[in-house]
Design a protein around this motif. Sequence first.
Motif, PDB file in Angstrom:
ATOM      1  N   GLY B  76      20.302 -37.311  31.238  1.00 52.04           N
ATOM      2  CA  GLY B  76      21.259 -36.210  31.137  1.00 52.04           C
ATOM      3  C   GLY B  76      20.510 -34.952  30.757  1.00 52.04           C
ATOM      4  N   ALA B  77      20.790 -34.447  29.533  1.00 55.22           N
ATOM      5  CA  ALA B  77      20.121 -33.222  29.095  1.00 55.22           C
ATOM      6  C   ALA B  77      18.793 -33.517  28.402  1.00 55.22           C
ATOM      7  N   GLY B  78      18.508 -34.795  28.198  1.00 57.61           N
ATOM      8  CA  GLY B  78      17.234 -35.137  27.561  1.00 57.61           C
ATOM      9  C   GLY B  78      17.186 -34.814  26.080  1.00 57.61           C
ATOM     10  N   THR B  79      18.352 -34.813  25.429  1.00 55.01           N
ATOM     11  CA  THR B  79      18.376 -34.501  23.994  1.00 55.01           C
ATOM     12  C   THR B  79      18.324 -35.749  23.117  1.00 55.01           C
ATOM     13  N   GLY B  80      18.314 -36.916  23.743  1.00 60.39           N
ATOM     14  CA  GLY B  80      18.318 -38.172  22.982  1.00 60.39           C
ATOM     15  C   GLY B  80      17.149 -38.242  22.019  1.00 60.39           C
ATOM     16  N   VAL B 118      28.309 -32.740  32.504  1.00 57.27           N
ATOM     17  CA  VAL B 118      29.071 -31.764  31.733  1.00 57.27           C
ATOM     18  C   VAL B 118      28.682 -31.915  30.258  1.00 57.27           C
ATOM     19  N   THR B 119      28.480 -30.800  29.571  1.00 59.04           N
ATOM     20  CA  THR B 119      28.102 -30.943  28.162  1.00 59.04           C
ATOM     21  C   THR B 119      29.339 -31.286  27.327  1.00 59.04           C
ATOM     22  N   ASN B 120      29.056 -31.871  26.188  1.00 58.76           N
ATOM     23  CA  ASN B 120      30.112 -32.253  25.252  1.00 58.76           C
ATOM     24  C   ASN B 120      31.019 -31.063  24.940  1.00 58.76           C
ATOM     25  N   LEU B 121      30.401 -29.926  24.645  1.00 58.76           N
ATOM     26  CA  LEU B 121      31.192 -28.760  24.247  1.00 58.76           C
ATOM     27  C   LEU B 121      31.968 -28.147  25.425  1.00 58.76           C
ATOM     28  N   GLU B 122      31.457 -28.319  26.646  1.00 53.44           N
ATOM     29  CA  GLU B 122      32.175 -27.809  27.816  1.00 53.44           C
ATOM     30  C   GLU B 122      33.514 -28.530  28.001  1.00 53.44           C
ATOM     31  N   ILE B 123      33.575 -29.786  27.578  1.00 51.52           N
ATOM     32  CA  ILE B 123      34.855 -30.498  27.684  1.00 51.52           C
ATOM     33  C   ILE B 123      35.864 -29.837  26.765  1.00 51.52           C
ATOM     34  N   THR B 124      35.438 -29.596  25.533  1.00 53.84           N
ATOM     35  CA  THR B 124      36.334 -28.934  24.596  1.00 53.84           C
ATOM     36  C   THR B 124      36.702 -27.535  25.085  1.00 53.84           C
ATOM     37  N   ALA B 125      35.734 -26.837  25.663  1.00 56.90           N
ATOM     38  CA  ALA B 125      36.022 -25.489  26.172  1.00 56.90           C
ATOM     39  C   ALA B 125      37.079 -25.543  27.272  1.00 56.90           C
ATOM     40  N   ALA B 126      36.993 -26.564  28.126  1.00 55.83           N
ATOM     41  CA  ALA B 126      37.964 -26.691  29.213  1.00 55.83           C
ATOM     42  C   ALA B 126      39.343 -27.088  28.689  1.00 55.83           C
ATOM     43  N   VAL B 143      24.433 -28.755  24.036  1.00 63.50           N
ATOM     44  CA  VAL B 143      23.550 -29.053  25.168  1.00 63.50           C
ATOM     45  C   VAL B 143      23.631 -30.498  25.656  1.00 63.50           C
ATOM     46  N   CYS B 144      23.999 -31.433  24.774  1.00 63.77           N
ATOM     47  CA  CYS B 144      23.984 -32.827  25.214  1.00 63.77           C
ATOM     48  C   CYS B 144      25.126 -33.079  26.197  1.00 63.77           C
ATOM     49  N   THR B 145      24.925 -34.013  27.117  1.00 69.29           N
ATOM     50  CA  THR B 145      25.931 -34.236  28.154  1.00 69.29           C
ATOM     51  C   THR B 145      26.798 -35.448  27.835  1.00 69.29           C
ATOM     52  N   ILE B 146      27.967 -35.473  28.435  1.00 73.20           N
ATOM     53  CA  ILE B 146      28.898 -36.574  28.194  1.00 73.20           C
ATOM     54  C   ILE B 146      28.316 -37.886  28.744  1.00 73.20           C
ATOM     55  N   GLY B 147      27.538 -37.792  29.816  1.00 73.59           N
ATOM     56  CA  GLY B 147      26.908 -39.010  30.336  1.00 73.59           C
ATOM     57  C   GLY B 147      25.986 -39.627  29.298  1.00 73.59           C
ATOM     58  N   GLY B 148      25.223 -38.773  28.639  1.00 77.36           N
ATOM     59  CA  GLY B 148      24.352 -39.243  27.561  1.00 77.36           C
ATOM     60  C   GLY B 148      25.166 -39.763  26.388  1.00 77.36           C
TER      61      GLY B 148
END
Lengths: 365, 488
Positions: B76-80, B118-126, B143-148
């Motif tokens: 995903g975003a590689g933040t793991g 989609v990032t975690n925060l983008e879900i909340t934004a939507a 920055v982290c993604t929902i897939g991650g």
Amino acid sequence: MTATALRPTDLRSVQDAVLDTTGPLAVAGTGTAAGWGGTLGPVDAELDTTGLTGVITHNPGDMTVAVRAGTPLRELAAELAPHGQYVAFDAARVADGATVGGLFATADAGPAALVHGSLRDLVIGVTVVLADGTVARSGGHVIKNVAGYDLAKLLHGSYGTLGVVAEVVLRLHPVPKASATLVVDRPLAEAAELAGLVLGGPYEPAALEWTSAGRLLLRVAGTERALPARVERLRELVGGTEADPWADPWAEHAALVRGDGTQAVLRIGVRPSRLPGVLAELPAVAVTAGLGTGVATVALDPAAVAGAHALVHAAGGTSALRSRPAAAVAPAWGPAPPAVGVLRAVKAELDPKGRFGPGRFDPWM
Amino acid sequence: MTSTTTPGPVVRTAFEQVLDPADVISDPVQCRAYECDGLTGYRVTPALVLLPRDAGQVAAAVRVCADLGVPFVARGAGTGLSGGALPVADGVVISLARLKRVLEVDPVDRRAVVEPGVTNLEITAAAAPYGLYYAPDPSSQQVCTIGGNVAENSGGAHCLKYGFTTNHVLSCEVVLADGSVVTLGADTGEQAGPDLRGVFLGSEGTLGITTKITVRLLRTPETVRTLLADFPSVAAAGDVVSDVVAAGIVPAAVEMMDTLAIEAAEEAVHAGYTLGVAAALVVELDGPAEECDVQFEQVKAICDKHGCTRLHIAASPEERAAIWRGRKAAFAAVGRISPDYFVQDGVVPRTRLAEVLDRIAAMGDAAGLRVANVFHAGDGNLHPLVLYSAAAGETERAEKLSGEIAELCVELGGSLSGEHGIGTDKACSMPKMFSEDDLAVMARVRAGFDPKGLCNPGKVLPTPRLCGERPGKYRPHPLEESGVIERL
């Protein structure tokens, strides 16, 4: 042929019971859901979990409890109550003595699922005995834990077909200091509209169910000081009257969920907004409907079960047959889920000889 | 488990059949951008990086991998923080960065359907325009993604009250290791049959790749009350948490920071924390206004009872944001007081917090290293930050201390990881927490999903190859050395 009765009392004797037998084996608790799911095929032995009881560890400060699977949940609740804690789960058959393991294996849930989900959401650890006698644990004793696969989830709703659930660790919640129920007499469509207002507002109901007695039940739980104002605010929105605590409307709800033995009882789940429409099309005799969860219990003629599965499935939903009259023949499950191949592969890995719960998921696996 | 297949030659052209050739990256310099995730100590350059544009291309790419026996790692975003997205040298990385559409927000049924990038925060934004939000809030949520999040079963500061990713995902569309596409889960929390969705969640990318996720949305709470309280000792702050729990209050969040962590955070973001204080506690309550007011008074009284030296109540959303900025900045801010650091993620039963912190301090002293502590006090999830200087040759000592802290958590009845995952980092510690049989059964479940072991191999479950040797730099495959295959 009479099945051998096995009655283990601890993990070791569960393992022994599985290893001492070689043929098909069924797991049974107190029998409150013995006839749910697919009809059990012939088995050599029945593993009775009612001797597998008792709390293993309960540390009140951590709000977790490890319990043997055959423990009736109501007995566990009685042990936890003095600590002001409970398992936030209220399936109807808890009152009939259903065991923790049985409630877990059948994926049962009650009105509290609106907030707390089912045991799937409350389980934090599990110990299972596989058909080859392997004892495996996953999870642990802490609520936050991502180490390893969450095998408890896989076993939730598995009806004893993947392994014998011997012990579970559950997350606990504080018993609300106060609760009240508003009863609003409304037909389904109007009740669903009210439910939408409640759920779209700041009210945070603890449970929200409609019953085919034509009533919307709204439970609110919280502190003694705050509750009256919250109930008042809700009443201004939906009307209704506060239930007399002596005439518990939830007991009436639970009776509808159990069914009266003359009909088949189907448990269905669809996207909440679709639920009223689906229910309107089903030839239901009695209904309880979680208007927030999308989960409903429907009593109907056994001959109508196959059509009901198809209807729910067409609406994108999920369905499972619970109790039905003794002689009735009805399909337990709807069309197989798209991941049925994975289900079969996992079954083949964990129980390659198909020992556990033959027939329970017929024809899925 | 051991992989049952020998990786075949990584053939660029095979992937070009199913993806735009421009989306197949083989340039070593470009591939190196994918060599690690947030756990930068482990690095492997993949043979190829694939950038599919939709779920169909993900499935097609995985089918190619299955046909050729090529292992693949989703990213995903590689933040793991556990090396869960560490590439496999002979394999491909499948980046989901381009699958970033919010497909649906349904305010009536309170759910959203999103793609994994989609990032975690983008879900909340939507969801925000409808007064809804997505509850799990890992610190990296911008920055982290929902897939991650699905792969790691991510938590966050508010999961004490609201639960983890697993409690908020209704269903996932998943590309299995053979390239077939299935949906795990259904439209309701209650579902018929064994919960495959539940075992997939948190499986760290080892059971398949999710390409579409349906999440529950919650209504934004009517009231949020946040306080920051200073205490003369970690034990006193711990007692506050115990008393809050004993009072039957389930706070939305309870976070603790110690002196070192406060110092670092203050230096970085000036959020108004008190320098030099032994422990700072952030307590947040939310819910209906009436309920929140009653419980907030109780929490304040409990703080006073345990010798709180300063109580700061957020008077505005800005002040609340400042408190959280300090808390969430603590990790990165530690870089200001130490050249290097390791983050741990162990969990202990909450009642053993004081004990574990004492022992961590003693272990740090013995190792001659400083340890800063930032943690989710409500659920016992620690984030000890082991400070060290690589330049001063302290790396190995720090790594050892960090691993010992995770294993100490297990010894005290907890877990190796509360939210960062096992990944590559802690796979070799798994035998401290689970028996050989436990791990073997997990491997059997894995084989049910992925019999050839192509899906993110080497993660979560210990392997002799991984745990018998230290992670090293890339060595060529024997077939490659002999010229039978070539690295493109």
